[in-house]
Write a protein that holds these residues in place. Sequence first.
Motif, PDB file in Angstrom:
ATOM      1  N   LEU A 113      -8.533   6.634 -12.314  1.00  0.00           N
ATOM      2  CA  LEU A 113      -7.681   7.196 -11.345  1.00  0.00           C
ATOM      3  C   LEU A 113      -6.767   5.719 -10.986  1.00  0.00           C
ATOM      4  O   LEU A 113      -7.006   4.607 -10.608  1.00  0.00           O
ATOM      5  N   ARG A 114      -5.177   6.022 -11.091  1.00  0.00           N
ATOM      6  CA  ARG A 114      -4.294   5.042 -11.019  1.00  0.00           C
ATOM      7  C   ARG A 114      -3.637   5.005  -9.577  1.00  0.00           C
ATOM      8  O   ARG A 114      -3.415   6.175  -9.199  1.00  0.00           O
ATOM      9  N   THR A 115      -2.832   3.964  -9.264  1.00  0.00           N
ATOM     10  CA  THR A 115      -1.844   3.858  -8.155  1.00  0.00           C
ATOM     11  C   THR A 115      -0.493   3.852  -8.918  1.00  0.00           C
ATOM     12  O   THR A 115      -0.446   2.926  -9.540  1.00  0.00           O
ATOM     13  N   GLU A 116       0.343   4.754  -8.467  1.00  0.00           N
ATOM     14  CA  GLU A 116       1.706   4.804  -9.178  1.00  0.00           C
ATOM     15  C   GLU A 116       3.063   4.607  -8.293  1.00  0.00           C
ATOM     16  O   GLU A 116       2.577   5.114  -6.997  1.00  0.00           O
ATOM     17  N   GLY A 117       3.900   3.988  -8.571  1.00  0.00           N
ATOM     18  CA  GLY A 117       4.915   3.797  -7.366  1.00  0.00           C
ATOM     19  C   GLY A 117       6.237   4.878  -7.718  1.00  0.00           C
ATOM     20  O   GLY A 117       6.062   5.670  -8.518  1.00  0.00           O
ATOM     21  N   LYS A 118       7.191   4.628  -7.273  1.00  0.00           N
ATOM     22  CA  LYS A 118       8.517   5.574  -7.234  1.00  0.00           C
ATOM     23  C   LYS A 118       8.788   5.655  -8.617  1.00  0.00           C
ATOM     24  O   LYS A 118       9.585   6.976  -8.900  1.00  0.00           O
ATOM     25  N   GLN A 119       8.895   4.900  -9.615  1.00  0.00           N
ATOM     26  CA  GLN A 119       9.602   4.982 -10.767  1.00  0.00           C
ATOM     27  C   GLN A 119       8.544   5.999 -11.700  1.00  0.00           C
ATOM     28  O   GLN A 119       8.763   6.247 -12.721  1.00  0.00           O
ATOM     29  N   TYR A 120       7.291   6.191 -11.556  1.00  0.00           N
ATOM     30  CA  TYR A 120       6.453   6.820 -12.188  1.00  0.00           C
ATOM     31  C   TYR A 120       6.759   8.424 -12.596  1.00  0.00           C
ATOM     32  O   TYR A 120       7.222   9.026 -11.872  1.00  0.00           O
ATOM     33  N   ILE A 121       6.945   8.509 -14.024  1.00  0.00           N
ATOM     34  CA  ILE A 121       7.240   9.707 -14.246  1.00  0.00           C
ATOM     35  C   ILE A 121       6.055  10.811 -14.548  1.00  0.00           C
ATOM     36  O   ILE A 121       4.959  10.528 -15.364  1.00  0.00           O
ATOM     37  N   VAL A 122       5.921  11.912 -13.546  1.00  0.00           N
ATOM     38  CA  VAL A 122       5.063  12.682 -13.438  1.00  0.00           C
ATOM     39  C   VAL A 122       4.757  13.425 -15.064  1.00  0.00           C
ATOM     40  O   VAL A 122       5.514  13.878 -15.493  1.00  0.00           O
ATOM     41  N   GLN A 123       3.508  13.734 -15.199  1.00  0.00           N
ATOM     42  CA  GLN A 123       2.979  14.384 -16.562  1.00  0.00           C
ATOM     43  C   GLN A 123       2.390  15.479 -16.283  1.00  0.00           C
ATOM     44  O   GLN A 123       1.749  15.856 -15.064  1.00  0.00           O
TER      45      GLN A 123
END
Length: 366
Positions: free
Chosen positions: A347-357
């Motif tokens: 379970l990761r914490t992602e920011g604004k630049q994360y590209i959703v899969q």
Amino acid sequence: MKLSIGIVGLPNVGKSTLFNALTKQSIPAENYPFCTIDPSVGIVPVPDDRLYKLAEFSKTQKTIPAVVEFIDIAGLVKGAAQGEGLGNKFLTNIRDVDAIGHVVRLFENSDITHVHGQVNPLDDIQVINLELIMSDAETVAKRLIKIGSDIKRGLKEAKIEEALLMRLSVAFNDQKLASTVDPSDEEFPIYKSLHLLTAKPMFYILNRQSDSKNVDDDENDPRYRALMEFFRESDASFVKVDAANEASVNELDEEEKRELLAAVGIEESGLGALIKKGYEILGLMTYFTTGEVETRAWTTFVGATAPQAGASIHSDFENKFIRAEVIECEKLLEAGSFAAAREKGWLRTEGKQYIVQDGDVMEFKI
């Protein structure tokens, strides 16, 4: 995110039968042209086993699938661009959809009249595509006239538009779709503003009948070989369905349908493949939110960042985005709980630049 696919084709190719199968609605599907005059609209769930596995995982109270809107548009005929049949009305209905599902008849059945007297799938495709092209050619010609004075004055924006319009005109003269013309970055907003019919994503729905002779029964049939060559040359997407059979199967409940498909060794119905193809042709994917209250599939475009994907839920999830907790659906199911997934580092914490899969399970923080 509202998404719509217009079902088009010649009269008597099985559009309304297909629509009935997709939506389980009962609209006329009679053996004569123009039975369908006003477009019928159906909201169709996107098949996705992951959603229901997540719902079971979360013991959720409500499960909501992603959906696509299918619109049954009456049969086009040769001359539609000049108003033949109910041409102008039909073309207007097509203009309002996001993508086009072009139904093509593969079956030969003397009880169902073919509008041209014989079954030839490629000829049928060319009739429809030519009508769409002619409508677009008229749009482009009118636009060239409208900006004529700006071109003479040497306005930069008009010159840019003229160059695009001329390339489109050449394509239409060669009976090519607008989608074969690649606009530059500065031309792209103009290209989009034209709302051209043949610029829309399109895929072909090949309708066959299990109890009839079909063009694809013999791969050496010159009609089928010509059709496949056209698909290869144009890099076109297609799916095969048996609309009449799918309509019959859809009378069964979900458990009976699964058992029937399993009995004949089919993992997915033709309709399921069709719906997914429409989703794919629109450049879309699914992510999930899940909890005890609701498990839901959300639609976003391929390549969306986390804030852009969040906008499908609410504009605040884009405008006030701080971070998102993300895990692949399969990993969450394998872990057995969010706590176990967190312990494993899945379970990761992602920011604004994360590209959703596709298949991500997400929780947004704002």
